[in-house]
Motif scaffolding. Sequence first.
Motif, PDB file in Angstrom:
ATOM      1  N   GLN A 159       0.828  -1.207   0.000  1.00 20.69           N
ATOM      2  CA  GLN A 159       0.000   0.000   0.000  1.00 20.69           C
ATOM      3  C   GLN A 159       0.864   1.259   0.000  1.00 20.69           C
ATOM      4  O   GLN A 159       0.519   2.267  -0.624  1.00 20.69           O
ATOM      5  CB  GLN A 159      -0.928  -0.013   1.218  1.00 20.69           C
ATOM      6  N   LEU A 160       2.010   1.182   0.711  1.00 23.66           N
ATOM      7  CA  LEU A 160       2.926   2.326   0.741  1.00 23.66           C
ATOM      8  C   LEU A 160       3.508   2.604  -0.643  1.00 23.66           C
ATOM      9  O   LEU A 160       3.719   3.756  -1.013  1.00 23.66           O
ATOM     10  CB  LEU A 160       4.049   2.076   1.745  1.00 23.66           C
ATOM     11  N   LYS A 164       1.966   2.014  -3.497  1.00 25.11           N
ATOM     12  CA  LYS A 164       0.891   2.664  -4.248  1.00 25.11           C
ATOM     13  C   LYS A 164       0.780   4.128  -3.827  1.00 25.11           C
ATOM     14  O   LYS A 164       0.622   5.019  -4.673  1.00 25.11           O
ATOM     15  CB  LYS A 164      -0.438   1.935  -3.992  1.00 25.11           C
ATOM     16  N   GLU A 165       0.891   4.394  -2.537  1.00 26.99           N
ATOM     17  CA  GLU A 165       0.831   5.770  -2.033  1.00 26.99           C
ATOM     18  C   GLU A 165       2.001   6.590  -2.580  1.00 26.99           C
ATOM     19  O   GLU A 165       1.841   7.755  -2.941  1.00 26.99           O
ATOM     20  CB  GLU A 165       0.859   5.765  -0.504  1.00 26.99           C
ATOM     21  N   TYR A 166       3.168   5.958  -2.637  1.00 24.39           N
ATOM     22  CA  TYR A 166       4.342   6.618  -3.209  1.00 24.39           C
ATOM     23  C   TYR A 166       4.083   7.026  -4.654  1.00 24.39           C
ATOM     24  O   TYR A 166       4.416   8.137  -5.085  1.00 24.39           O
ATOM     25  CB  TYR A 166       5.539   5.673  -3.115  1.00 24.39           C
ATOM     26  N   LEU A 200       1.192   7.591  -5.997  1.00 23.11           N
ATOM     27  CA  LEU A 200       0.168   8.633  -6.027  1.00 23.11           C
ATOM     28  C   LEU A 200       0.716  10.011  -5.689  1.00 23.11           C
ATOM     29  O   LEU A 200       0.182  11.027  -6.136  1.00 23.11           O
ATOM     30  CB  LEU A 200      -0.957   8.288  -5.047  1.00 23.11           C
ATOM     31  N   ASN A 201       1.791  10.041  -4.916  1.00 26.56           N
ATOM     32  CA  ASN A 201       2.256  11.320  -4.387  1.00 26.56           C
ATOM     33  C   ASN A 201       3.622  11.778  -4.871  1.00 26.56           C
ATOM     34  O   ASN A 201       3.986  12.927  -4.652  1.00 26.56           O
ATOM     35  CB  ASN A 201       2.289  11.257  -2.853  1.00 26.56           C
TER      36      ASN A 201
END
Length: 359
Positions: A80-81, A83-85, A87-88
């Motif tokens: 999940q991290l 994917k967050e990376y 996204l950001n």
Amino acid sequence: MQKKDYINQIEKLLPELPDYVNDYYHAKRSIPLSLTTLYHYLSTFQQFFDWMRTTKVTGAASNRDITLSDLENLSLTDAQLYKEYQLNRPRLNTKKENNGLSKSSINPSLSALKSLFKYLSSESEGINGKTLIARNVMEKIPLVKDGRTLQTRARTIGKKLLINGEAQVFLDFVDKEYAKKITAHQLAYFKVNKVRDLAIIALFLASGVRLSELCNLNLSDLHLDDEVPSIKVIRKGDVEDDVLLRIRFLHYIQDYLNQRPTLYPGSDNLDAVFVTARAGKVTRINTSTVETLVKRYSAAYGKPFSPHKLRHSIATDLYEKSGHDTQMVQTQLGQKSPNATQLYMHVSETRQENILKDL
């Protein structure tokens, strides 16, 4: 890039990746997935492995040293991290900061990782007859939702299309008006490439091909003198397809072909349809050059759009003039799923709403 270019890039990537990725590559090549897709998949794996090492998710010294155990034991939180990376993290080739990747950029990366993990957990076979990993954490990571309905997308896209005769208006603008809006330095460059650029725009509007398909065209792929003019393209998945052409724009393409040897001395030695010259060297035109020229002309026209909008334009016109025949649109654009043509149905409905307001 041409097929040989993708092969060269893949051959550079594979030695830097674990052996199980090499096994994945050869398994998918036999389906076959296209070299373009596989190259982007391998690039994604390289980026993902870089992230695993940078964030200490793995203690591997290099990407090649990342083990099957590292992937099998990857926690849901770490996945999940990542994917967050995605996204950001800042976008490449932009001066804007804190501007995450678009959803359309993230989902292909996630799909690539899902494909690798699925292969390792359910499609592969090790020495003992079992799959290479027993656990697939990427199954639990959903793709990013678009957040827009087809109707909303249609309203946005519809404003950037050249439909209902506007395609000719745009070509006339590039041909006769664009030169009045640029500097003397820009004018010199424009005069050299004007005939080629008109042919590129015309071929997009005549065929609906993808950007990569246009750039990869060879002279031997053109059948303009046939009773029904067509071109041969290699679609996604390395599928060969004959694409019929809209006759009204063919004279732009023929004009370019007639002048090509004079405009680009040395081009006779190249099979590429569209070429460019720099420092006296003539080469096949690349996708970034085509994207730039389309955006430059469309911005001057007052309606900025990408080459893909030209594909949408012919699709929308074809959908309306064929009596809403989605199969015909699907065939023309080389789309495998009928769902992809639903967008043009919504664009057409949006246009109908606007026309009714003016009646």
